[in-house]
Design a protein around this motif. Structure first.
Motif, short mmCIF file in Angstrom:
data_model
loop_
_atom_site.label_atom_id
_atom_site.label_comp_id
_atom_site.label_asym_id
_atom_site.label_seq_id
_atom_site.Cartn_x
_atom_site.Cartn_y
_atom_site.Cartn_z
N THR B 57 0.84 -1.20 0.00
CA THR B 57 0.00 0.00 0.00
C THR B 57 0.87 1.25 0.00
N LEU B 58 0.46 2.23 -0.80
CA LEU B 58 1.12 3.53 -0.80
C LEU B 58 0.22 4.50 -0.04
N TYR B 59 0.80 5.20 0.95
CA TYR B 59 0.03 6.16 1.74
C TYR B 59 0.45 7.59 1.42
N PHE B 60 -0.51 8.51 1.50
CA PHE B 60 -0.26 9.95 1.38
C PHE B 60 -0.89 10.63 2.58
N HIS B 61 -0.33 11.75 2.99
CA HIS B 61 -1.02 12.50 4.02
C HIS B 61 -1.04 13.98 3.65
N GLY B 62 -1.84 14.75 4.37
CA GLY B 62 -1.93 16.17 4.06
C GLY B 62 -3.07 16.80 4.81
N SER B 63 -3.20 18.09 4.63
CA SER B 63 -4.25 18.83 5.34
C SER B 63 -5.61 18.56 4.70
N PRO B 64 -6.64 18.50 5.54
CA PRO B 64 -7.98 18.32 4.99
C PRO B 64 -8.37 19.47 4.07
N ALA B 65 -7.67 20.59 4.18
CA ALA B 65 -8.01 21.75 3.35
C ALA B 65 -7.49 21.59 1.93
N SER B 66 -6.61 20.63 1.73
CA SER B 66 -6.01 20.47 0.41
C SER B 66 -7.05 20.04 -0.61
N ARG B 67 -6.98 20.67 -1.75
CA ARG B 67 -7.92 20.33 -2.81
C ARG B 67 -7.79 18.88 -3.24
N GLN B 97 20.03 12.61 -27.03
CA GLN B 97 20.14 13.08 -25.65
C GLN B 97 19.10 12.35 -24.79
N SER B 98 19.41 12.12 -23.55
CA SER B 98 18.46 11.42 -22.70
C SER B 98 18.80 11.68 -21.23
N LEU B 99 18.08 11.03 -20.37
CA LEU B 99 18.38 11.06 -18.95
C LEU B 99 18.51 9.62 -18.47
N ASN B 100 19.39 9.40 -17.51
CA ASN B 100 19.34 8.15 -16.76
C ASN B 100 18.41 8.39 -15.56
N TYR B 101 17.48 7.49 -15.37
CA TYR B 101 16.47 7.71 -14.34
C TYR B 101 15.87 6.37 -13.94
N ARG B 102 15.17 6.39 -12.82
CA ARG B 102 14.33 5.27 -12.40
C ARG B 102 12.98 5.86 -12.03
N SER B 103 11.94 5.41 -12.65
CA SER B 103 10.62 5.96 -12.33
C SER B 103 9.60 4.84 -12.14
N VAL B 104 8.58 5.17 -11.40
CA VAL B 104 7.46 4.24 -11.19
C VAL B 104 6.17 5.00 -11.42
N VAL B 105 5.23 4.37 -12.10
CA VAL B 105 3.89 4.92 -12.24
C VAL B 105 2.90 3.90 -11.69
N VAL B 106 2.02 4.40 -10.82
CA VAL B 106 1.01 3.54 -10.19
C VAL B 106 -0.37 4.04 -10.60
N PHE B 107 -1.28 3.14 -10.86
CA PHE B 107 -2.68 3.49 -11.12
C PHE B 107 -3.55 2.82 -10.07
N GLY B 108 -4.64 3.47 -9.72
CA GLY B 108 -5.55 2.82 -8.79
C GLY B 108 -6.55 3.81 -8.20
N ARG B 109 -7.29 3.29 -7.23
CA ARG B 109 -8.30 4.10 -6.57
C ARG B 109 -7.85 4.33 -5.14
N ALA B 110 -7.69 5.59 -4.79
CA ALA B 110 -7.24 5.92 -3.43
C ALA B 110 -8.46 5.98 -2.51
N PRO B 155 -3.69 1.01 -3.22
CA PRO B 155 -3.09 -0.33 -3.36
C PRO B 155 -2.09 -0.34 -4.51
N LEU B 156 -0.99 -1.06 -4.29
CA LEU B 156 0.06 -1.14 -5.32
C LEU B 156 -0.19 -2.33 -6.25
N ASP B 157 -1.42 -2.42 -6.76
CA ASP B 157 -1.77 -3.56 -7.61
C ASP B 157 -1.33 -3.34 -9.05
N GLU B 158 -1.36 -2.07 -9.45
CA GLU B 158 -1.13 -1.77 -10.86
C GLU B 158 0.02 -0.77 -10.95
#
Lengths: 214, 214
Positions: B57-67, B97-110, B155-158
């Motif tokens: 599971t990926l968690y986020f936190h923040g103020s309830p005022a956040s849009r 030209q390019s960048l060396n990088y590591r990225s992750v993209v997750v899709f789902g319903r929070a 959820p880190l399903d996708e």
């Protein structure tokens, strides 16, 4: 640009919201990577890419095979965010933990760049955005390469910045607690250039003394 | 998780796509900031925030005022991207030209986290994600503080990773050109901790020797 639209009006911690164009431009110019969000069949998709700003336009480039660009090709609504991490804000309590950062969020409709001159200028901007001075010190793209590269343009009409700086803001009653508090500065630092196979001479100054614009 | 869904199947430069869970987890754990994309009235919005992974599971936190959180509160489709920049890939021609990088993209319903125990564990994870060891060395949150913090779970399903490493890949006929080519490594480096006003003792080891997980 200077006045917020309903979408760019920063609602949380309003004191951090900045609509000043110079601040916004400086953040966009310093960030090497941006994250582009768009909608595919009703669902959000966020993908990292490279950008460059030319005056009031943000350009992106990439392969025509990219899903993002296939979708954007039709001219679609996007949201682009860049974030520069400046420090870890360590407060006496997790509730006040934070980050020092500078971020920009842009909203708008990205259009495909058809004009060859605009496209070439955008490719130069993207190259020199990442490595200033590199365009002049490289083999110019062929017509086929330019043709084979999709470039998208997003007007910087609707953009806002958020900035946090300075120490943690703890509650008065926590100040005497025995927990260390402060900021751990963070910065993106270049290393020694690593030559490709067959390159047995020193890297140019713009790479050995590499730095992001201020 | 291990097999791609239509959305996570990486279409461009497929050799860079990785669905291995350990690789994905390591990138999520190393990145300090993520970018969350969601849809508001048909339009994409991308906002940077802090995250933490607990198992699947990926968690986020923040103020309830956040849009973002107001919108996510109902349980909405999101796309989350994290990107680690490892180097500038300097090729003989801008086309490569390019960048060396590591990225992750997750899709789902929070979903909104209601359970107080899960919420507290998520807040600890977010704190220790940014500054490992800090939770134990700080004043625990009060019930009011926990109540006043919105936490969302995805959820880190996708999920999928994209990774680029190594030197530039130039065309054979460009290899003899007099332009330097190679990689400028980039890394996020911590500075000396800066104490807050009234803190006249040394920062703890987990801050003076700060490093991201490998």
């Amino acid at each position: 640009m200077e006045s917020p639209t309903p979408r760019t009006e920063v609602r949380r911690l309003a004191e951090r919201a900045i609509y000043d164009r110079e601040v916004i431009n400086a953040i966009l110019d310093e960030a090497i990577v941006c994250h582009v969000g768009f909608v595919v069949e009703g669902s959000p998709v966020v993908i990292p890419t490279i950008h460059a700003r030319v005056d009031d336009t943000l350009y992106f480039h990439g392969s025509p095979a990219s899903r993002m660009l296939r979708s954007l090709k039709k001219g679609v609504a996007v949201s682009v965010a860049v974030t520069l991490l400046d420090g870890l804000v360590v407060a006496r309590t997790p509730f006040h933990q934070s980050l020092n950062y500078r971020s920009v969020v842009v909203f708008g409709r990205a259009r495909l760049v058809d004009d060859p001159d605009e496209k070439l200028a955008a490719l130069q901007a993207v190259t020199d955005h990442v490595t200033p001075g590199r365009w002049e010190d490289s083999r110019p793209p062929t017509d086929t390469e330019v043709h084979g590269t999709l470039v998208l343009a997003l007007p910087l009409d609707e953009a806002s910045a958020k900035v946090r700086t300075g120490p943690p803001v703890d509650d008065e009653e926590d100040l005497a607690l025995p927990h260390w508090a402060g900021v751990v500065p963070m910065s993106l630092v270049p290393g020694e250039p690593i030559p490709a196979e067959g390159v047995d001479w020193s890297a140019p100054d713009y790479l050995t003394d590499y730095q992001r614009p201020d």
